[in-house]
Scaffold this active site. Structure first.
Site, PDB file in Angstrom:
ATOM      1  N   CYS A 248       3.689  -6.347  -0.342  1.00 24.57           N
ATOM      2  CA  CYS A 248       2.225  -6.439  -0.299  1.00 24.57           C
ATOM      3  C   CYS A 248       1.643  -5.393   0.645  1.00 24.57           C
ATOM      4  O   CYS A 248       1.688  -5.545   1.859  1.00 24.57           O
ATOM      5  CB  CYS A 248       1.810  -7.844   0.141  1.00 24.57           C
ATOM      6  SG  CYS A 248       0.031  -8.033   0.330  1.00 24.57           S
TER       7      CYS A 248
ATOM      8  N   CYS B 190      -1.240  -6.498   2.826  1.00 25.39           N
ATOM      9  CA  CYS B 190      -0.828  -7.268   4.007  1.00 25.39           C
ATOM     10  C   CYS B 190      -0.212  -6.376   5.079  1.00 25.39           C
ATOM     11  O   CYS B 190      -0.465  -6.557   6.266  1.00 25.39           O
ATOM     12  CB  CYS B 190       0.213  -8.324   3.623  1.00 25.39           C
ATOM     13  SG  CYS B 190      -0.095  -9.134   2.059  1.00 25.39           S
ATOM     14  N   ASP B 191       0.624  -5.459   4.671  1.00 27.03           N
ATOM     15  CA  ASP B 191       1.485  -4.773   5.648  1.00 27.03           C
ATOM     16  C   ASP B 191       1.209  -3.281   5.819  1.00 27.03           C
ATOM     17  O   ASP B 191       1.811  -2.643   6.679  1.00 27.03           O
ATOM     18  CB  ASP B 191       2.964  -4.953   5.235  1.00 27.03           C
ATOM     19  CG  ASP B 191       3.354  -6.432   5.210  1.00 27.03           C
ATOM     20  OD1 ASP B 191       2.789  -7.203   5.990  1.00 27.03           O
ATOM     21  OD2 ASP B 191       4.229  -6.798   4.400  1.00 27.03           O
TER      22      ASP B 191
END
Ligand code: NAP
Length: 312
Positions: free
Chosen positions: A131, A134-135
């Site tokens: 993701c 997200c990261d």
């Protein structure tokens, strides 16, 4: 008989549990042996509102669980093994027992399709990610790879150019599957380079650094080479966790549960929320939002049952 049985314990399941518990419906959450969902596989979560300093994925899920329990949700750390929605009350099997339910909220999520190569699991959350939203921010000025040739891979690659100094799209063929407009954007982006006809055969890392590189293989020549990378994003699709519900509720051609805009499945009183219905957003916050919606819908449905002689 239970008012509400919630299957799954990611952000959607636990949020549904918080809401239905606060509505005094005494929900049962069948959380699974591996409770907590996909956030259990991540490290820092920086985009969940309310945590300006960020929070570890597993800690966020632990807090959601505690919040649900505080209002009386019962949480069972076992897997649902079968469901029977053909007659009402609905039934959910957990091991050798069947639980009867007036309403069911399905929140079993999805899992990222993985490559299944050595090192991938080992470095998940420490350089391997599924993701970018997200990261991505953890890879400022670093060099990353994105595996895949679909819209997800290209979207991830484009997003990653905000942070990374270089993004390599690693694709097994010489043509992308992604939509033309996304392809054009990627081809025009000077930070993105393509490694065509190439597959990742192994992910390497060091405990102090996380991922340090991958072994690549050219599919035409079978030639192997070591390729240094600081991060690897696997974007080869998702698999909704819906095997249990095949033949019980309507699924689309990709296996996602079909719901209307109030998260109702084709079975009255059976709702679905989170990544098990969502192949677009896939965020903890959107899953939590859907968990809330499904809970309110279940509550209304139960209220309506009261006025219709207790049968759907
Ligand atoms: P996808 O379209 O199924 O693409 C998966 C990609 O991964 C393909 O390029 C495939 O290669 C590759 N792949 C699959 N298994 C692999 C393996 N074991 N090793 C290496 N490569 C592998 O999946 P997606 O990109 O997640 O998209 C899913 C759906 O959501 C699509 O309908 C997509 O259009 C949609 N979506 C839309 C947007 C958007 O519009 N903004 C964003 C994301 C997703 P091959 O090409 O060789 O099969």
């Amino acid at each position: 008989m239970r008012n509400v049985v919630i299957i799954g314990s990611g952000p959607a399941g636990y949020t549904a549990a918080i809401y239905t518990a606060r509505a005094l419906l005494e929900p049962l959450v069948i959380a699974g042996y591996q409770a907590g969902g996909q956030l259990m596989l991540t490290t820092e979560v920086e985009n969940f509102p309310g945590f300006p300093e960020g929070i570890q994925g597993p800690e966020l899920m632990e807090r959601m669980r505690q919040q649900a329990e505080r209002f009386g949700a019962e949480i069972l750390l076992k897997d649902a093994t079968a469901v029977d929605f053909s007659t009402w009350p609905y039934r959910v099997q957990v091991g050798s027992t069947w639980v009867e339910a007036k309403t069911v909220i399905i929140a079993t999520g999805a899992r990222a399709r993985m490559l299944g190569v050595p090192g991938e699991r080992e470095w998940l959350g420490r350089g391997v990610s599924t993701c970018a939203t997200c990261d991505g921010a953890f890879f400022r000025d670093q060099v990353v790879g994105v595996v895949g040739g679909g819209d997800s891979a290209i979207e991830e690659a484009l997003f990653l150019t905000r942070f990374a100094s270089r993004v390599y799209v690693i694709h097994r063929r010489d043509k992308l599957r992604a939509s033309k407009i996304m392809q054009d954007r990627a081809f025009r982006n000077p930070k993105i380079a393509f490694l065509w006809n190439t597959v990742v055969e192994a992910v390497h890392g060091e405990p102090s650094k996380g991922v340090t590189g991958v072994t690549l293989r050219d599919t035409r020549t079978d030639e192997r080479r070591e390729f240094p990378l600081d991060g690897l994003f696997v974007a080869i699709g998702h698999i909704p966790n819906t095997d249990l519900f095949r033949g019980q509720v309507e699924l689309d051609e990709r296996g996602y549960i079909v719901v209307d805009n109030r998260l109702r499945t084709n079975r009255p009183g059976v709702f679905a929320a989170g990544d098990v219905v969502d192949y677009v957003y896939r965020q903890a916050i959107t899953a939590a939002g859907m968990g809330c919606m499904a809970a309110i819908e279940a509550e209304r449905y139960l209220e309506a049952l009261e006025h219709t002689d207790h049968r759907p």
